[in-house]
Write a protein that holds these residues in place. Sequence first.
Motif, short mmCIF file in Angstrom:
data_model
loop_
_atom_site.label_atom_id
_atom_site.label_comp_id
_atom_site.label_asym_id
_atom_site.label_seq_id
_atom_site.Cartn_x
_atom_site.Cartn_y
_atom_site.Cartn_z
N MET A 214 2.82 -12.11 8.85
CA MET A 214 1.76 -11.26 9.40
C MET A 214 0.59 -11.17 8.42
SD MET A 214 2.10 -9.73 12.40
CE MET A 214 1.57 -8.02 12.46
N THR A 215 -0.55 -10.92 8.96
CA THR A 215 -1.71 -10.74 8.10
C THR A 215 -1.86 -9.25 7.81
OG1 THR A 215 -2.90 -10.79 10.16
CG2 THR A 215 -3.12 -12.71 8.74
N LEU A 216 -2.52 -8.96 6.72
CA LEU A 216 -2.75 -7.57 6.36
C LEU A 216 -3.72 -6.94 7.34
CD1 LEU A 216 -3.26 -7.39 2.51
CD2 LEU A 216 -1.54 -6.21 3.87
N PRO A 217 -3.42 -5.74 7.83
CA PRO A 217 -4.41 -5.06 8.66
C PRO A 217 -5.58 -4.60 7.79
CG PRO A 217 -2.50 -3.65 8.28
CD PRO A 217 -2.20 -4.97 7.64
N PRO A 218 -6.73 -4.35 8.37
CA PRO A 218 -7.87 -3.94 7.55
C PRO A 218 -7.65 -2.56 6.92
CG PRO A 218 -8.44 -3.97 9.91
CD PRO A 218 -7.05 -4.49 9.79
N PHE A 219 -8.24 -2.34 5.74
CA PHE A 219 -8.14 -1.02 5.08
C PHE A 219 -9.31 -0.90 4.12
CE2 PHE A 219 -5.69 -4.12 2.69
CZ PHE A 219 -6.22 -3.99 1.41
N ALA A 220 -9.62 0.35 3.73
CA ALA A 220 -10.66 0.58 2.72
C ALA A 220 -9.99 0.61 1.35
CB ALA A 220 -11.36 1.90 2.99
N LEU A 221 -10.70 0.14 0.33
CA LEU A 221 -10.13 0.16 -1.02
C LEU A 221 -10.94 1.13 -1.87
CD1 LEU A 221 -8.13 -1.07 -3.05
CD2 LEU A 221 -9.84 -2.81 -3.54
N ARG A 222 -10.26 2.13 -2.46
CA ARG A 222 -10.94 3.07 -3.37
C ARG A 222 -10.49 2.77 -4.79
NH1 ARG A 222 -13.19 4.40 0.84
NH2 ARG A 222 -12.29 5.73 2.43
N ARG A 223 -11.43 2.90 -5.71
CA ARG A 223 -11.09 2.56 -7.09
C ARG A 223 -11.51 3.66 -8.06
NH1 ARG A 223 -11.56 -3.96 -7.66
NH2 ARG A 223 -9.33 -4.07 -7.38
N PRO A 224 -10.82 4.79 -8.02
CA PRO A 224 -11.16 5.90 -8.92
C PRO A 224 -10.89 5.51 -10.37
CG PRO A 224 -9.08 6.33 -7.84
CD PRO A 224 -9.63 5.10 -7.20
N VAL A 225 -11.61 6.18 -11.30
CA VAL A 225 -11.38 5.89 -12.72
C VAL A 225 -10.83 7.11 -13.47
CG1 VAL A 225 -13.00 3.98 -12.91
CG2 VAL A 225 -13.83 6.31 -13.21
N THR A 226 -10.68 8.23 -12.77
CA THR A 226 -10.00 9.36 -13.42
C THR A 226 -8.90 9.85 -12.49
OG1 THR A 226 -11.34 11.10 -12.41
CG2 THR A 226 -12.18 10.14 -14.48
N LEU A 227 -7.95 10.57 -13.11
CA LEU A 227 -6.82 11.09 -12.36
C LEU A 227 -7.30 12.10 -11.31
CD1 LEU A 227 -3.76 11.22 -12.00
CD2 LEU A 227 -3.65 12.83 -13.88
N ASP A 228 -8.22 12.98 -11.70
CA ASP A 228 -8.70 14.00 -10.77
C ASP A 228 -9.36 13.37 -9.55
OD1 ASP A 228 -7.73 16.05 -12.21
OD2 ASP A 228 -9.61 16.44 -13.32
N GLU A 229 -10.18 12.37 -9.84
CA GLU A 229 -10.84 11.66 -8.75
C GLU A 229 -9.80 11.07 -7.80
OE1 GLU A 229 -13.85 7.98 -8.62
OE2 GLU A 229 -13.65 8.87 -10.61
N ALA A 230 -8.78 10.47 -8.37
CA ALA A 230 -7.74 9.83 -7.55
C ALA A 230 -7.03 10.88 -6.71
CB ALA A 230 -6.74 9.11 -8.45
N LEU A 231 -6.70 12.01 -7.32
CA LEU A 231 -5.97 13.04 -6.57
C LEU A 231 -6.80 13.53 -5.39
CD1 LEU A 231 -4.36 15.00 -9.54
CD2 LEU A 231 -3.16 13.66 -7.79
#
Lengths: 267, 760
Positions: free
Chosen positions: A1-18
């Motif tokens: 199967m192919t990967l379904p589409p998705f958005a990619l986020r690339r935070p650089v701090t833990l707080d941002e990621a949370l």
Amino acid sequence: MTLPPFALRRPVTLDEALRELTEDSVPYCGGTELLLAMRAGLHRPDALVDLKRIPELSGVRVEDGVLVIGATERHADLATHPVIQERLPVFARMERHIGNARVRSQGSIGGNLCFAEPKSDVATVLMALGASVTLAGPEGRRTASVEEFVVGPYYAEKEPDELLVDVRIPLRDGLRGAYVKFQTMERPTVGVAVLADDAAGWYRLGVGAVGEVPLAWSFGSLGEIDPDEVAAWIDPTPDLSGSEEYKRHVTAVYVRRALAKLEQVSA
Amino acid sequence: MGENVVGRSVRRPDLIEKVTGAAEYCVDVTMPGMAHAKIVRSDRAHARITGIDVAAALESPGVVAVVTADDIAALYARFGHIISDHWILATGKVRYYGEPVAVVVAETVAAAADAVELVLVSYEDLPAVMDVDAALAGGAPLVHEQSYDATGDESFQNLSHLEDEADDTEAVLSNIAHEVNVGWGDVDAAFAEAAVVVENTVHFPMLYAYAMEPYNAVASYHEGALTVVSTAQHPYMVRDDLARVFSLPLSRVRVTSPYLGGGYGSKSYTKVEPLASVASWVTGRPVKLTLTVEEAIYTTRVDSARIWVKSGFAADGTILAREFDIVMDSGAYADNSPLVMAKSVNRCFGPYRVPHLRARGRSIYTNTSPASSYRGFGAPQGNLAGETNLDQAAERLGISGADIRRRNLVRKGEEILPGKRGIDADIPADLEMVVESLERDRKDVPYYGIGFGCSASDAGAYPISTAQVRVQIDGSVLVLSGSTEMGQGSRSLLAQVAAEELGVDLSVVTVVQSDTSVTPYERTTGASRTTTLVGLALQRACADARSRLRDMAAELFECSPGEVRDLPGAVAGPDGRELDFGAVVRQWFGGSAGEVTGVGLLRRDGATQKMPPFWEVGMVGVAVEIDPETGVVAVDQLVTVADVGFAINPRAVEGQDLGAATQGLGSALHEELVYDGAQLANANVVDYRVPRVKDLPRKIDLMIAERRDGVGPYGAKGAGEGTLNPIGGAVAAAVARAVGKWPDRLPLTPERVWRLMSSD
Ligand SMILES: Cc1cc2nc3c(=O)[nH]c(=O)nc-3n(C[C@H](O)[C@H](O)[C@H](O)COP(=O)(O)OP(=O)(O)OC[C@H]3O[C@@H](n4cnc5c(N)ncnc54)[C@H](O)[C@@H]3O)c2cc1C
């Protein structure tokens, strides 16, 4: 199967990621498990939150007699890390024999624990070592033992808005350890870890991959470990790599082999 | 004999581009305006289709069309080169889990995949037959409620030693797709006289011929012509099937196969090409279809088999009679299984003198994924029975496995199938090579055993081959062949033959293959035929080119053609004047342009009159060491003999043998598709365990026996399948000797070996 589409986020701090995390916006590290699940159509998040650029989640250090391993550290790096090789060679050796070269150079220790694939090596050894994990969430941080964290097949005790920050392994001087696994297919059939701190009279046995979750026990001496008895304690999952009866049998064989291997290991 | 280019392990021309990933495979091919297809597959084993609702799928973003059986009813919507029973899209009912029911065509793969979920197929379940016992039981539900006409592939008759079989007696419908009987003599009388009679039953596992590249194709139907690029091992056979589907002249169907990422028989005959083609026919756009490994496993697997064998021996070990009953699970469609069965029956009793024989084979329809060709064509299945039976007999007679074979192996020239070509190999000598190598390195440790086995296959290589060589104005040469390069190295081999015959440097020879509108006809690329049969056609093409060049040179030299002599890459006139090929072409055409084409045709005639054109010998030995606590079998030694007559490229021969042996070790020790209800439990390569580098035997001895006894160029015969055939039996025998008990099935997984050892 192919990967379904998705958005990619690339935070650089833990707080941002949370702040990015929701039910549909999930952590992503090496992707060795997550992307397979998405390809198989088992999981379809809107966004992946890449953890690899967050410095707080990486690094290996010793803090107050505890080895602290960042969640995004990859198996291949842990296998060759000088601090781990020196202070906890049994862990380095286990890491060196995980999966295949691609999995080792992409997969992370955090992803391994959070995915909680039952046929794993990492949780078995960590449980035997009495390790714990640090989790961060909107309400702050908490600590849980690996036993409390990896509670079921593909089930880690973690909220969707929590991140695994690091793994903490208490170090013991003079610790001897052996980890052996029986593997004939892509993943281990059974893995057995034995650890001995002779000075402290501390002995641990971990058995994993054979049942739904790894199990670990403490003993007062190595002599107390009876391989056949251990085989009766486990609850093997029958599958194409073996029936319940066979898996019990090889568990006893590998407990014996782990003990024999430990005898060769000097403190 | 003074050859220069053949007989050397030259580097294959496709080496670098394959290793770096630059080589073009079918999956890399695009066509302008191309749409993408995904298949809606049956989620049950056997059911009547009561309705297909495509409305929601058609509304899904990016969807171009949803093609069902109704849309292609105007076509001849079936294929199958022996029995044309294989519906392109399930029609009326589904016969196995995974069967294509509809094709979704969309602008992107993702859009097609999403819409597949929206096609609503309603079913009414039918009772299913999931194994041969269920299929053969009285009152069993029928997988096919109709019989189909044979497609008249007359070579099937010739390939299968069935010339005298009566056809078309109005048969009662059953789940028997095909039955074959071979025999001679008075078997019952011989058994009655035998000093020892040994009987056993073996089970050969259901396999997947794992190739790295799953099936894929891109097809364009446009203005009464069809162009298909696909992973077909036999593009010409696929062309014929597609021409029948669309009622097109053969010249209007073009099938091209770029490099194949492995075949092993799994890519022989038609697979996904009709799906992509009908999708293009309906939509008017080129359509690309790429299967996943899981879909590929559900497309074609290997026949599993249960084989009962009984042999009678004189007290000295001489075979008096043999009897076989082979039942194969061929799945929902016949595909090539009838030929697999015909070959299995021919090959099961081995290269031995068998004065009295009775062999019956039945290919059974079940509601499982369809089985078809696999490297060895029925030989691996039959050989497991025949050879383990022989080894058990040796034990009973108190003689060695080598001695019982020495007593019974046929000598060169003897017939093992009446009326067929006599054996063109010195099999007893090959056996000694194997035994000597194994014994030399035998280890004296507990739970250690050696096993070896022999096979001889009547190569299913029907001699219809053509080849062309085109000599260019600079003296360089194009070789055209309809055969396919699927990893076996045919491009080096054919280039070596052309360079040798024309006396030109290998570096100026380019081989172009597998395009039905460009390269000349080749029946198949299977049965280890290319080196032998295409090699012969190519030798003739080179001779034809040389003859034309001599004629042209004679005009230039103003002499008679008989006075022109051949030189390497050149000709010489009576006065000693020399002209290289390029100069002949340039001067004859009178400018710096032109070319000369030599044509080579091969048919059943002369040296290739008698079938089979050659016998493919399989001669292997293994030594195993078993961990008695876990049952894990480690292969300590692998010994093979390639009885190839002459090795045109020795390294390529070794590669074939190591590959075939490794594939055989996979099925002997690890591989097995397991059905759990309607579905396979391991339709993926994580749970379907193929051999890995770490499984390689500790000692590998790949020997080559060159006795120039083949019909092919320089005395060559084929290689590629033979070495796989006896591996299963050899491993079973080695394990039996290591643990003291005879296994009756493969693969010998750790648990099976542990249970064998623990049984009493
Ligand atoms: C073919 C194969 C063989 C393998 N063999 C072995 C083996 O022999 N032994 C063994 O122990 N393991 C084995 N594994 C498992 C391997 O160790 C894990 O796949 C890998 O470590 C997962 O890490 P990742 O970074 O790729 O996780 P990802 O795939 O990126 O993530 C896995 C899951 O964890 C979540 N996640 C990841 N990081 C965090 C975090 N920091 N906080 C919160 N959630 C997080 C993701 O959302 C996802 O749900 C194998 C895997 C494969 C694919």
